[in-house]
Design an enzyme around this catalytic site. Structure first.
Site, mmCIF file in Angstrom:
data_model
loop_
_atom_site.group_PDB
_atom_site.id
_atom_site.type_symbol
_atom_site.label_atom_id
_atom_site.label_comp_id
_atom_site.label_asym_id
_atom_site.label_seq_id
_atom_site.Cartn_x
_atom_site.Cartn_y
_atom_site.Cartn_z
ATOM 1 N N GLY A 17 0.894 -0.820 0.194
ATOM 2 C CA GLY A 17 0.091 0.085 0.007
ATOM 3 C C GLY A 17 1.177 1.350 0.041
ATOM 4 N N GLY A 22 1.396 4.582 3.603
ATOM 5 C CA GLY A 22 1.795 4.090 3.518
ATOM 6 C C GLY A 22 3.557 3.972 2.696
ATOM 7 C CG ASN A 40 0.937 0.796 -4.450
ATOM 8 O OD1 ASN A 40 -0.102 0.459 -2.947
ATOM 9 N ND2 ASN A 40 0.471 1.057 -5.670
ATOM 10 N NE ARG A 41 -5.696 -1.547 -6.294
ATOM 11 C CZ ARG A 41 -6.866 -1.148 -5.800
ATOM 12 N NH1 ARG A 41 -8.083 -2.012 -6.008
ATOM 13 N NH2 ARG A 41 -6.641 0.629 -5.959
ATOM 14 C CG ASN A 110 -7.384 5.931 10.495
ATOM 15 O OD1 ASN A 110 -6.240 5.324 12.094
ATOM 16 N ND2 ASN A 110 -7.771 6.589 10.256
ATOM 17 C CB SER A 136 -2.155 9.086 15.216
ATOM 18 O OG SER A 136 -2.517 11.162 15.128
ATOM 19 C CE LYS A 190 -5.148 7.508 14.420
ATOM 20 N NZ LYS A 190 -5.253 7.234 12.648
ATOM 21 C CG HIS A 193 -5.448 9.047 18.030
ATOM 22 N ND1 HIS A 193 -5.968 9.703 16.784
ATOM 23 C CD2 HIS A 193 -4.078 9.692 19.180
ATOM 24 C CE1 HIS A 193 -5.173 10.892 16.418
ATOM 25 N NE2 HIS A 193 -3.555 10.775 17.616
ATOM 26 C CG ASN A 194 -8.585 9.214 14.285
ATOM 27 O OD1 ASN A 194 -7.611 9.631 14.789
ATOM 28 N ND2 ASN A 194 -9.301 8.699 13.084
ATOM 29 C CD GLU A 197 -7.328 13.491 14.143
ATOM 30 O OE1 GLU A 197 -6.687 13.069 14.671
ATOM 31 O OE2 GLU A 197 -7.877 13.345 13.408
ATOM 32 N NE ARG A 295 -15.039 16.337 11.936
ATOM 33 C CZ ARG A 295 -13.756 16.228 11.984
ATOM 34 N NH1 ARG A 295 -14.141 15.017 10.786
ATOM 35 N NH2 ARG A 295 -12.661 16.087 12.363
HETATM 36 N N1 NDP Z 1 -4.047 9.725 5.181
HETATM 37 C C1 NDP Z 1 -3.665 10.026 6.237
HETATM 38 O O1 NDP Z 1 -3.661 11.164 7.615
HETATM 39 C C2 NDP Z 1 -4.080 9.280 7.187
HETATM 40 C C3 NDP Z 1 -4.676 7.597 6.927
HETATM 41 N N2 NDP Z 1 -4.484 6.535 7.924
HETATM 42 C C4 NDP Z 1 -5.084 5.095 7.751
HETATM 43 O O2 NDP Z 1 -4.356 4.911 7.082
HETATM 44 C C5 NDP Z 1 -5.140 4.099 5.409
HETATM 45 C C6 NDP Z 1 -4.538 4.707 3.942
HETATM 46 O O3 NDP Z 1 -4.528 5.889 4.080
HETATM 47 P P1 NDP Z 1 -3.581 6.760 2.683
HETATM 48 O O4 NDP Z 1 -2.613 6.279 3.207
HETATM 49 O O5 NDP Z 1 -4.130 8.339 3.270
HETATM 50 O O6 NDP Z 1 -5.020 6.870 1.365
HETATM 51 P P2 NDP Z 1 -4.615 6.502 0.059
HETATM 52 O O7 NDP Z 1 -5.589 6.808 -1.011
HETATM 53 O O8 NDP Z 1 -2.350 7.872 -0.032
HETATM 54 O O9 NDP Z 1 -3.570 4.903 -0.418
HETATM 55 C C7 NDP Z 1 -4.550 3.813 -0.233
HETATM 56 C C8 NDP Z 1 -4.074 2.956 -1.436
HETATM 57 O O10 NDP Z 1 -4.793 1.590 -1.190
HETATM 58 C C9 NDP Z 1 -4.618 1.175 -1.830
HETATM 59 N N3 NDP Z 1 -5.593 0.496 -2.176
HETATM 60 C C10 NDP Z 1 -6.792 0.355 -2.387
HETATM 61 N N4 NDP Z 1 -7.916 -0.784 -2.463
HETATM 62 C C11 NDP Z 1 -7.198 -1.344 -1.621
HETATM 63 C C12 NDP Z 1 -7.657 -2.991 -2.701
HETATM 64 N N5 NDP Z 1 -8.961 -3.254 -2.796
HETATM 65 N N6 NDP Z 1 -6.694 -3.819 -2.674
HETATM 66 C C13 NDP Z 1 -4.928 -3.146 -2.657
HETATM 67 N N7 NDP Z 1 -4.725 -2.137 -2.511
HETATM 68 C C14 NDP Z 1 -5.758 -1.516 -2.385
HETATM 69 C C15 NDP Z 1 -3.769 1.535 -2.882
HETATM 70 O O11 NDP Z 1 -3.237 1.285 -4.065
HETATM 71 P P3 NDP Z 1 -3.749 1.875 -5.689
HETATM 72 O O12 NDP Z 1 -2.534 2.996 -5.671
HETATM 73 O O13 NDP Z 1 -3.309 0.456 -6.505
HETATM 74 O O14 NDP Z 1 -5.053 2.156 -5.620
HETATM 75 C C16 NDP Z 1 -2.953 2.815 -2.348
HETATM 76 O O15 NDP Z 1 -2.260 2.167 -1.784
HETATM 77 C C17 NDP Z 1 -6.495 4.336 5.995
HETATM 78 O O16 NDP Z 1 -7.009 3.514 6.331
HETATM 79 C C18 NDP Z 1 -7.169 5.687 6.567
HETATM 80 O O17 NDP Z 1 -7.797 5.939 7.308
HETATM 81 C C19 NDP Z 1 -4.076 6.417 9.286
HETATM 82 C C20 NDP Z 1 -3.387 7.926 9.849
HETATM 83 C C21 NDP Z 1 -3.805 8.870 8.969
HETATM 84 O O1 5RP Z 2 -6.070 9.121 11.611
HETATM 85 C C1 5RP Z 2 -6.184 10.069 11.335
HETATM 86 C C2 5RP Z 2 -5.630 11.644 11.990
HETATM 87 O O2 5RP Z 2 -5.221 10.570 13.265
HETATM 88 C C3 5RP Z 2 -6.627 11.207 9.889
HETATM 89 O O3 5RP Z 2 -6.556 12.030 9.999
HETATM 90 C C4 5RP Z 2 -8.015 11.103 10.070
HETATM 91 O O4 5RP Z 2 -8.943 10.165 8.687
HETATM 92 C C5 5RP Z 2 -9.508 11.749 9.457
HETATM 93 O O5 5RP Z 2 -10.124 11.871 9.860
HETATM 94 P P1 5RP Z 2 -11.203 12.771 9.323
HETATM 95 O O6 5RP Z 2 -11.142 12.550 8.392
HETATM 96 O O7 5RP Z 2 -12.606 11.936 9.963
HETATM 97 O O8 5RP Z 2 -11.431 14.001 10.267
#
Ligand code: NDP
Ligand code: 5RP
Length: 484
Positions: A17, A22, A40-41, A110, A136, A190, A193-194, A197, A295
């Site tokens: 991912g 990731g 990555n996919r 998450n 986080s 977590k 935590h959110n 937040e 919200r």
């Molecule tokens: N963004 C943030 O601030 C935070 C996010 N998170 C959590 O982290 C996780 C990832 O978030 P984020 O990095 O922002 O997401 P992105 O949208 O940036 O990336 C998503 C990733 O998931 C892959 N993916 C989606 N569907 C599939 C599938 N069916 N099979 C395989 N791979 C798949 C995508 O691959 P592809 O490139 O092939 O589409 C991509 O690599 C989520 O659970 C999010 O809630 C946690 C803390 C903070």
């Molecule tokens: O996990 C997080 C931070 O700790 C992400 O930023 C979270 O997905 C934000 O939540 P939302 O989009 O519901 O405001």
């Protein structure tokens, strides 16, 4: 560029991912000397990481899941960083079907903690460790040092923990990462935590709204006030972020950015999960709940349009002492924030009892001091409070925080009264004050509710002066009380 087959068993850890989070977690691991398999996919994303950041450390790119799993040294550790729900289930299965007994799958997304519990039990049956791990800190935190909340087995933490600790944020040399507890404990913490937040962001929003509407201050002036508050008890990352947003001028319109952003707050679900879980466990997380509903209200265009003509009901403000009002709002913000944290910790306590998790609240406060979105100076005192008394029934009952709340009370009451009198919504300020007044009351109207329940449903009640349960035969002529 097609990805070559990597050397088998050459990586310390893998990340699948390569999205926002990731990719940066993988870079952080590589920067700390770990050999990281990446996958990555969509393979182009894996290739981009190597092309753009390959010099930061040892990346072992894999074009297929077969190659990814084969490249991991045993016992294998694979981190998943994809969307919660079906995507996570699909990736878990892809990994599990290629893994051997004792290997470790770590979900850093998450996920809902009950999904994590289900997945952990199913994978345990197959001889695999499954770790639900909260992360986080957003994009920057993932790269520079997040706060990390891993659950799962103690055995898995022995292999995984040192690597996660090495990439987490640190305070005074201590990592912002610890083993939270079994199965879904990490994802539960977590989630809370959110939820916190959400409440933290909402109370800052309420303070901003009141200062703007009551005093007619500009966003930039409010940013200056927030910057000053950020020097004291309210010092936090979210306050810092708010200052930046309020100071920003939109290049296109020349207006403050906050005035051109549509006032409809998004949400991905963790606030709702926290509220739903709290309702199930019977824990009043009023601050988080109200912040989540706020919200929802902001994102209800039909209802808001339908109520637009009610606006004339708002009264004009006439604040005589500007500085005193600003201080009142600061105190209301601080006290409401404390209540939200206090309630969030109560929810963790209740879940620990329900699911048999041995969670140290002092450790949770400690690992939130840096790296995460709710990092704040006052978490040092929260850590101290729970280390002094691991079973503290409520954070605002700790003498340090209780004194703070008592000192804030007159201001808090004025702010809540004035917001109601002038028609400015302050749902977390006011519900937090009601919570405080409720929890400190000798007698609550719940006694009347018990009487009502007994009347219409024979649900029985307890008496203050005798053991047992009682019921009044309300439908009979003499309405005798009987023991139930
Ligand atoms: N963004 C943030 O601030 C935070 C996010 N998170 C959590 O982290 C996780 C990832 O978030 P984020 O990095 O922002 O997401 P992105 O949208 O940036 O990336 C998503 C990733 O998931 C892959 N993916 C989606 N569907 C599939 C599938 N069916 N099979 C395989 N791979 C798949 C995508 O691959 P592809 O490139 O092939 O589409 C991509 O690599 C989520 O659970 C999010 O809630 C946690 C803390 C903070
Ligand atoms: O996990 C997080 C931070 O700790 C992400 O930023 C979270 O997905 C934000 O939540 P939302 O989009 O519901 O405001």
């Amino acid at each position: 560029m097609a990805l070559a087959t990597p050397t088998p068993s050459s990586a310390d850890i893998g990340v699948t991912g390569m999205g926002v989070m990731g990719k940066n977690l993988a870079r952080n691991l590589a920067r700390h000397g770990h050999k990281v398999a990446i996958h990555n996919r969509t393979a182009s994303r894996t290739e981009a990481v190597v092309a753009e950041h390959g010099e930061e450390g040892t990346f072992i790119p894999a074009g297929s899941m077969d190659d990814f799993v084969a490249s991991l040294s045993s016992p294998r550790v694979a981190i998943i960083m994809v969307q919660a729900g079906a995507a996570t289930d699909a990736v878990i299965e892809e990994l599990a079907s290629r893994m051997d007994e004792g290997d470790i799958i770590v979900d850093c997304g998450n996920a809902l903690f009950s999904d994590t519990r289900r997945r952990e039990a199913a994978l345990r049956e197959r001889g695999l460790h499954f770790v639900g791990c909260g992360v986080s800190g957003g994009e920057e935190g993932a790269l520079l040092g997040p706060s990390i909340m891993p659950g799962g087995s103690v055995e898995s933490y022995k292999r995984l923990g040192p690597m996660l600790e090495s990439i987490s944020a640190h305070v005074d040399g201590e990592p912002c990462c610890t083993h939270v507890g079994a199965d879904g404990a990490g994802h539960f913490v977590k989630m809370v935590h959110n939820g916190i937040e959400y409440a933290d962001m909402q109370v800052i929003g309420e303070a901003y709204d009141l200062l703007r509407r009551a005093l007619g201050l500009t966003p930039a002036e409010i940013a200056d006030i927030f910057a000053e508050w950020n020097e004291g008890d309210l010092d936090s990352y979210l306050m810092e972020v708010s200052v930046e947003v309020l100071r920003r001028v939109d290049a296109r319109s020349g207006k403050p950015l906050v005035d051109v952003i549509v006032d409809a707050a998004g949400q991905k679900g963790t606030g709702a999960w926290t509220t739903q879980t709290a309702l199930t466990l019977g824990v009043p997380v009023t601050g988080i709940g109200e912040a989540t509903f706020a919200r929802g209200l902001s994102s209800s265009p039909v209802q808001r349009e339908g109520a637009r003509e009610f606006a004339a009901e708002a009264a004009d403000w006439d604040v005589q002492d500007r500085d005193a009002f600003i201080e009142d709002v600061r105190q209301a913000l601080y006290a409401s924030k404390l209540v939200a944290y206090s309630q969030g910790f109560n929810l963790i306590q209740a879940a620990a009892a329900e699911y048999g998790w041995d969670i140290s609240l002092g450790d949770m406060a400690r690992i939130w001091r840096a790296g995460c979105i709710i990092r704040a100076r006052f978490l040092g005192e929260v850590t101290r409070a729970y280390e002094a008394n691991a079973d503290l029934p409520l954070l605002i009952g700790d003498s340090y925080f209780h004194h703070k709340v008592v000192a804030a009370l007159p201001s808090w009451r004025r702010v809540v009264s004035l917001s109601a009198l002038h028609g400015v919504p302050a749902p977390v300020f006011s519900s937090s004050l009601s919570y405080y007044d409720g929890v400190r009351s000798d007698r609550l109207p719940a006694a009347l509710i018990q009487g009502q329940r007994d009347y219409f449903g024979a649900h029985t009640y307890k008496r203050v002066d005798s053991e047992g349960s009682f019921h009044v035969l309300w439908a009979t002529e003499d309405r005798k009380e009987v023991e139930a």
